[in-house]
Design an enzyme around this catalytic site. Structure first.
Site, PDB file in Angstrom:
ATOM      1  N   TYR A 154      24.080 -24.296  -5.472  1.00 13.61           N
ATOM      2  CA  TYR A 154      24.849 -23.778  -6.767  1.00 13.61           C
ATOM      3  C   TYR A 154      24.043 -24.868  -7.822  1.00 13.61           C
ATOM      4  O   TYR A 154      23.366 -24.213  -8.594  1.00 13.61           O
ATOM      5  CB  TYR A 154      25.832 -24.518  -7.320  1.00 13.61           C
ATOM      6  CG  TYR A 154      26.493 -22.651  -8.486  1.00 13.61           C
ATOM      7  CD1 TYR A 154      26.427 -21.437  -7.874  1.00 13.61           C
ATOM      8  CD2 TYR A 154      26.345 -23.354  -9.814  1.00 13.61           C
ATOM      9  CE1 TYR A 154      26.621 -21.190  -9.266  1.00 13.61           C
ATOM     10  CE2 TYR A 154      27.501 -22.770 -10.777  1.00 13.61           C
ATOM     11  CZ  TYR A 154      27.301 -21.579 -10.837  1.00 13.61           C
ATOM     12  OH  TYR A 154      27.533 -21.148 -11.739  1.00 13.61           O
ATOM     13  N   LYS A 158      20.308 -24.244 -10.531  1.00 12.38           N
ATOM     14  CA  LYS A 158      20.755 -24.143 -11.556  1.00 12.38           C
ATOM     15  C   LYS A 158      19.761 -24.775 -12.402  1.00 12.38           C
ATOM     16  O   LYS A 158      20.032 -24.288 -13.675  1.00 12.38           O
ATOM     17  CB  LYS A 158      22.419 -24.226 -12.182  1.00 12.38           C
ATOM     18  CG  LYS A 158      23.525 -22.839 -11.472  1.00 12.38           C
ATOM     19  CD  LYS A 158      23.281 -21.757 -12.471  1.00 12.38           C
ATOM     20  CE  LYS A 158      24.294 -20.314 -12.549  1.00 12.38           C
ATOM     21  NZ  LYS A 158      23.149 -19.258 -12.066  1.00 12.38           N
TER      22      LYS A 158
HETATM   23  N1  LIG Z   1      32.786 -18.004 -15.456  1.00 12.87           N
HETATM   24  C1  LIG Z   1      31.981 -19.749 -15.407  1.00 12.87           C
HETATM   25  O1  LIG Z   1      32.985 -20.498 -15.928  1.00 12.87           O
HETATM   26  C2  LIG Z   1      29.954 -19.889 -15.632  1.00 12.87           C
HETATM   27  C3  LIG Z   1      29.998 -21.028 -15.728  1.00 12.87           C
HETATM   28  C4  LIG Z   1      28.665 -21.243 -15.671  1.00 12.87           C
HETATM   29  C5  LIG Z   1      27.559 -20.499 -15.536  1.00 12.87           C
HETATM   30  N2  LIG Z   1      27.900 -19.109 -15.227  1.00 12.87           N
HETATM   31  C6  LIG Z   1      27.100 -18.478 -14.305  1.00 12.87           C
HETATM   32  O2  LIG Z   1      27.334 -16.597 -15.275  1.00 12.87           O
HETATM   33  C7  LIG Z   1      26.771 -16.221 -14.596  1.00 12.87           C
HETATM   34  C8  LIG Z   1      27.475 -14.675 -14.409  1.00 12.87           C
HETATM   35  O3  LIG Z   1      29.288 -14.949 -14.376  1.00 12.87           O
HETATM   36  P1  LIG Z   1      30.501 -14.036 -14.047  1.00 12.87           P
HETATM   37  O4  LIG Z   1      31.087 -15.342 -14.646  1.00 12.87           O
HETATM   38  O5  LIG Z   1      29.604 -13.074 -14.989  1.00 12.87           O
HETATM   39  O6  LIG Z   1      30.840 -13.541 -13.116  1.00 12.87           O
HETATM   40  P2  LIG Z   1      30.695 -12.706 -12.248  1.00 12.87           P
HETATM   41  O7  LIG Z   1      31.365 -12.794 -11.385  1.00 12.87           O
HETATM   42  O8  LIG Z   1      32.082 -11.699 -13.527  1.00 12.87           O
HETATM   43  O9  LIG Z   1      29.793 -11.070 -12.933  1.00 12.87           O
HETATM   44  C9  LIG Z   1      27.990 -11.515 -12.028  1.00 12.87           C
HETATM   45  C10 LIG Z   1      27.844 -10.129 -11.442  1.00 12.87           C
HETATM   46  O10 LIG Z   1      26.589 -10.653 -10.784  1.00 12.87           O
HETATM   47  C11 LIG Z   1      26.410  -8.932  -9.802  1.00 12.87           C
HETATM   48  N3  LIG Z   1      25.606  -9.320  -9.278  1.00 12.87           N
HETATM   49  C12 LIG Z   1      26.118 -10.277  -7.517  1.00 12.87           C
HETATM   50  N4  LIG Z   1      25.066 -10.238  -7.214  1.00 12.87           N
HETATM   51  C13 LIG Z   1      23.822  -9.973  -6.980  1.00 12.87           C
HETATM   52  C14 LIG Z   1      22.965  -9.938  -6.817  1.00 12.87           C
HETATM   53  N5  LIG Z   1      22.260 -10.451  -5.405  1.00 12.87           N
HETATM   54  N6  LIG Z   1      21.843  -8.604  -7.567  1.00 12.87           N
HETATM   55  C15 LIG Z   1      22.618  -8.236  -8.812  1.00 12.87           C
HETATM   56  N7  LIG Z   1      24.067  -8.535  -8.938  1.00 12.87           N
HETATM   57  C16 LIG Z   1      24.402  -9.317  -8.896  1.00 12.87           C
HETATM   58  C17 LIG Z   1      27.836  -9.087  -9.279  1.00 12.87           C
HETATM   59  O11 LIG Z   1      28.089  -7.716  -9.247  1.00 12.87           O
HETATM   60  C18 LIG Z   1      28.950  -9.135 -10.398  1.00 12.87           C
HETATM   61  O12 LIG Z   1      29.322  -7.646 -11.636  1.00 12.87           O
HETATM   62  C19 LIG Z   1      26.184 -16.027 -13.168  1.00 12.87           C
HETATM   63  O13 LIG Z   1      24.770 -16.830 -13.140  1.00 12.87           O
HETATM   64  C20 LIG Z   1      26.977 -17.642 -13.077  1.00 12.87           C
HETATM   65  O14 LIG Z   1      26.720 -18.598 -12.294  1.00 12.87           O
HETATM   66  C21 LIG Z   1      29.146 -18.152 -15.018  1.00 12.87           C
END
Ligand SMILES: NC(=O)c1ccc[n+]([C@@H]2O[C@H](COP(=O)([O-])OP(=O)(O)OC[C@H]3O[C@@H](n4cnc5c(N)ncnc54)[C@H](O)[C@@H]3O)[C@@H](O)[C@H]2O)c1
Length: 262
Positions: A154, A158
């Site tokens: 991860y 990133k």
């Molecule tokens: N929530 C946090 O604290 C956080 C922190 C840092 C970074 N992020 C990043 O933000 C982004 C969104 O995270 P989130 O918290 O909204 O997650 P989430 O799980 O709520 O949403 C992620 C979405 O991506 C979709 N997805 C997963 N794999 C996929 C693929 N191969 N092709 C198409 N769609 C796909 C899932 O179905 C889901 O709807 C991610 O890249 C995550 O790494 C999140």
């Protein structure tokens, strides 16, 4: 707040949940036409339907080059242009010690986050470069700028997204296409809630380590995305913006927050 966003076309991967969904809602409220692409086609269609008739939901895996091409083509067929691309599709890593990790899981994570972001940018760029205008917003993470043990794939993906953002930002700046990233801290989305429920993240510990004393929300990220998508950010490209309540700014040995944890 950003009237120029009305009528713009926004493609959001991972838009059926969490940060992508909050971005879809915020941009639809601003008057943009939103295309949600998600691994879960039904969830993408439901989310788009909930936003209204002007919006479209598509299924597709961002790690699959043919699917990525199809997503871009379907968005262009519907609207004839793409003004904003948000790469929010993502999956968490295993949190296992390195010696117990599977190489296949490492590859899948890099494929979804880093290669998926790269392929989506590449598929959408021809339209943006023709238009001589576009804003791409990628999702990095605090894990892409700080060292977190056990989070190899991860964090590497990133950090890679941070550099991809810089290289593309430099390449396309003169043609009006901006490429930026946001590095969220801990945001209470389904993604983070699952990790808390599974005991992989400790919410109280995170709050103590965060100067703001709380986890963020998906809307905090969506608000930063509205700005980066808008013309107010027209001279900003190649940056990774932390939106983390001060998490990465904190460097002292003590807790960052000493207030009540209600
Ligand atoms: N929530 C946090 O604290 C956080 C922190 C840092 C970074 N992020 C990043 O933000 C982004 C969104 O995270 P989130 O918290 O909204 O997650 P989430 O799980 O709520 O949403 C992620 C979405 O991506 C979709 N997805 C997963 N794999 C996929 C693929 N191969 N092709 C198409 N769609 C796909 C899932 O179905 C889901 O709807 C991610 O890249 C995550 O790494 C999140």
């Amino acid at each position: 707040m950003y009237p120029e966003l009305a009528g713009r076309v926004v493609l959001i991967t991972g838009g059926a949940s969490g940060i992508g969904l909050a971005a879809a809602q915020a941009l639809a409220e601003a008057g943009a036409g939103v295309v949600i692409a998600d691994l879960h086609a039904d969830a993408a269609r439901d989310a788009a339907r909930a936003l209204g008739d002007a919006h479209l939901g598509l299924g597709g895996d961002v790690a699959d080059e043919a699917a990525v091409q199809r997503i871009a083509e379907q968005a262009l067929a519907r609207h004839g242009r793409i003004d904003v691309l948000i790469n929010s599709a993502g999956i968490p890593d295993s949190f296992l010690p390195t010696l117990e990790q599977q190489v296949g899981d490492f590859r899948r994570l890099v494929d979804v986050h880093l290669t998926g972001t790269y392929m989506m940018c590449k598929a959408v760029a021809p339209a943006m470069l023709r238009q001589r205008r576009g804003s791409i917003i990628n999702l990095s993470s605090i894990a892409g700028v700080m060292g977190l043990a056990r989070r190899n794939a991860y964090s590497a993906a990133k950090a890679g997204i941070g550099m991809l953002t810089r290289t593309l930002g430099c390449e396309w700046a003169a043609q009006g296409v901006r490429v930026n990233a946001i590095a969220p801290g801990y945001m209470l989305t389904p993604f983070a809630q699952r990790l808390i429920d599974e005991g992989k993240l400790d919410a109280a510990r995170i709050r103590r380590r965060t100067p703001a004393g709380r986890l963020g929300t998906a809307r905090h990220i969506a608000d930063a995305m509205l700005f980066l998508a808008s013309d107010r950010a027209e001279f900003i490209t190649g940056v990774t913006l932390p939106v983390d309540g001060g998490y990465t700014a904190w460097g002292a040995a003590s807790d960052a927050y000493g207030g009540p944890l209600d």
